[in-house]
Design a protein around this motif. Structure first.
Motif, PDB file in Angstrom:
ATOM      1  N   UNK A   1      14.649  82.094  26.106  1.00 10.65           N
ATOM      2  CA  UNK A   1      14.582  83.395  26.396  1.00 10.65           C
ATOM      3  C   UNK A   1      15.654  84.487  26.028  1.00 10.65           C
ATOM      4  N   UNK A   2      16.375  85.144  26.676  1.00  4.43           N
ATOM      5  CA  UNK A   2      17.366  86.268  26.497  1.00  4.43           C
ATOM      6  C   UNK A   2      18.613  85.491  26.305  1.00  4.43           C
ATOM      7  N   UNK A   3      18.933  84.222  27.000  1.00  3.78           N
ATOM      8  CA  UNK A   3      20.186  83.612  27.084  1.00  3.78           C
ATOM      9  C   UNK A   3      20.276  82.738  25.956  1.00  3.78           C
ATOM     10  N   UNK A   4      21.425  82.751  25.318  1.00  2.17           N
ATOM     11  CA  UNK A   4      21.817  81.844  24.202  1.00  2.17           C
ATOM     12  C   UNK A   4      23.125  80.844  24.938  1.00  2.17           C
ATOM     13  N   UNK A   5      22.891  79.680  25.029  1.00 11.11           N
ATOM     14  CA  UNK A   5      23.762  78.609  25.434  1.00 11.11           C
ATOM     15  C   UNK A   5      24.686  78.061  24.331  1.00 11.11           C
ATOM     16  N   UNK A   6      26.097  77.810  24.306  1.00  7.58           N
ATOM     17  CA  UNK A   6      26.603  77.230  22.992  1.00  7.58           C
ATOM     18  C   UNK A   6      26.774  75.916  23.408  1.00  7.58           C
ATOM     19  N   UNK A   7      26.988  74.975  22.550  1.00  6.40           N
ATOM     20  CA  UNK A   7      27.462  73.483  22.709  1.00  6.40           C
ATOM     21  C   UNK A   7      28.566  73.205  21.518  1.00  6.40           C
ATOM     22  N   UNK A   8      29.233  72.143  21.537  1.00  5.22           N
ATOM     23  CA  UNK A   8      29.871  71.687  20.295  1.00  5.22           C
ATOM     24  C   UNK A   8      29.050  70.790  19.702  1.00  5.22           C
ATOM     25  N   UNK A   9      28.819  71.047  18.420  1.00  4.76           N
ATOM     26  CA  UNK A   9      28.219  70.061  17.750  1.00  4.76           C
ATOM     27  C   UNK A   9      28.835  69.280  16.311  1.00  4.76           C
ATOM     28  N   UNK A  10      30.170  69.676  16.320  1.00  2.00           N
ATOM     29  CA  UNK A  10      30.914  68.681  15.177  1.00  2.00           C
ATOM     30  C   UNK A  10      31.337  67.694  15.956  1.00  2.00           C
ATOM     31  N   UNK A  11      30.889  66.287  15.412  1.00  2.00           N
ATOM     32  CA  UNK A  11      31.480  65.020  15.917  1.00  2.00           C
ATOM     33  C   UNK A  11      32.723  64.789  16.064  1.00  2.00           C
ATOM     34  N   UNK A  12      33.383  65.278  14.903  1.00  2.00           N
ATOM     35  CA  UNK A  12      34.953  65.094  14.893  1.00  2.00           C
ATOM     36  C   UNK A  12      35.911  65.845  15.706  1.00  2.00           C
ATOM     37  N   UNK A  13      35.457  67.078  15.950  1.00  2.00           N
ATOM     38  CA  UNK A  13      35.754  67.981  17.028  1.00  2.00           C
ATOM     39  C   UNK A  13      35.694  67.449  18.372  1.00  2.00           C
ATOM     40  N   UNK A  14      34.532  66.858  18.565  1.00  2.00           N
ATOM     41  CA  UNK A  14      34.199  66.246  19.927  1.00  2.00           C
ATOM     42  C   UNK A  14      35.308  65.224  20.097  1.00  2.00           C
ATOM     43  N   UNK A  15      35.458  64.456  19.198  1.00  2.00           N
ATOM     44  CA  UNK A  15      36.408  63.188  19.162  1.00  2.00           C
ATOM     45  C   UNK A  15      37.934  63.786  19.590  1.00  2.00           C
ATOM     46  N   UNK A  16      38.174  65.004  18.848  1.00  2.00           N
ATOM     47  CA  UNK A  16      39.442  65.562  18.914  1.00  2.00           C
ATOM     48  C   UNK A  16      39.707  65.985  20.469  1.00  2.00           C
ATOM     49  N   UNK A  17      38.473  66.454  21.052  1.00  2.00           N
ATOM     50  CA  UNK A  17      38.548  67.021  22.385  1.00  2.00           C
ATOM     51  C   UNK A  17      38.707  65.973  23.376  1.00  2.00           C
ATOM     52  N   UNK A  18      38.115  64.649  23.083  1.00  2.14           N
ATOM     53  CA  UNK A  18      38.349  63.860  24.029  1.00  2.14           C
ATOM     54  C   UNK A  18      39.582  63.430  24.211  1.00  2.14           C
TER      55      UNK A  18
END
Length: 115
Positions: free
Chosen positions: A95-112
């Motif tokens: 609708x009018x809402x945009x939800x963001x998510x992490x899509x870079x798998x390498x950044x996801x691993x670093x964030x872990x």
């Protein structure tokens, strides 16, 4: 294996075999640039806070990210624009809402590693 580039071959080394190992570990200049760019994205406390929030809580809208991080909405939007351009996050419109998510798998691993 001798990995010293021709332009550096005439320079004196102390531990030549270690120099070759170091050159191999560094890898291609393009790969080093990619890692440096990733780390520069993570070096900003605001962007890192956004990424940690998205990594841990899942998809969130700009206003929710602003509340979670203590940033104002324009600052969140600007940081997300930069992260989107770097293909680290993506927005999904509902609708009018945009939800963001992490899509870079390498950044996801670093964030872990951070959490």
């Amino acid at each position: 294996m001798h990995l010293v580039p021709a332009d550096r071959a005439g320079r004196r080394t102390i531990d030549g075999h270690r120099v070759c190992e170091a050159i191999e570990a560094i890898g291609a200049p393009e790969a080093v640039r990619t890692w440096a760019d990733r780390f520069s994205l993570l070096a900003d406390p605001g962007r890192l806070a956004l990424l940690l929030a998205l990594h841990r809580a899942g998809p969130l809208a700009v206003s929710d990210l602003a509340v979670a991080t203590g940033m104002n909405d324009p600052a969140v939007s600007q940081a997300l624009r930069l992260l989107r351009t770097a293909e680290v996050v993506a927005g999904e419109k509902e609708g009018r809402i945009v939800r963001y998510r992490v899509i870079d798998p390498v950044v996801n691993e670093l964030l872990k590693q951070v959490t």
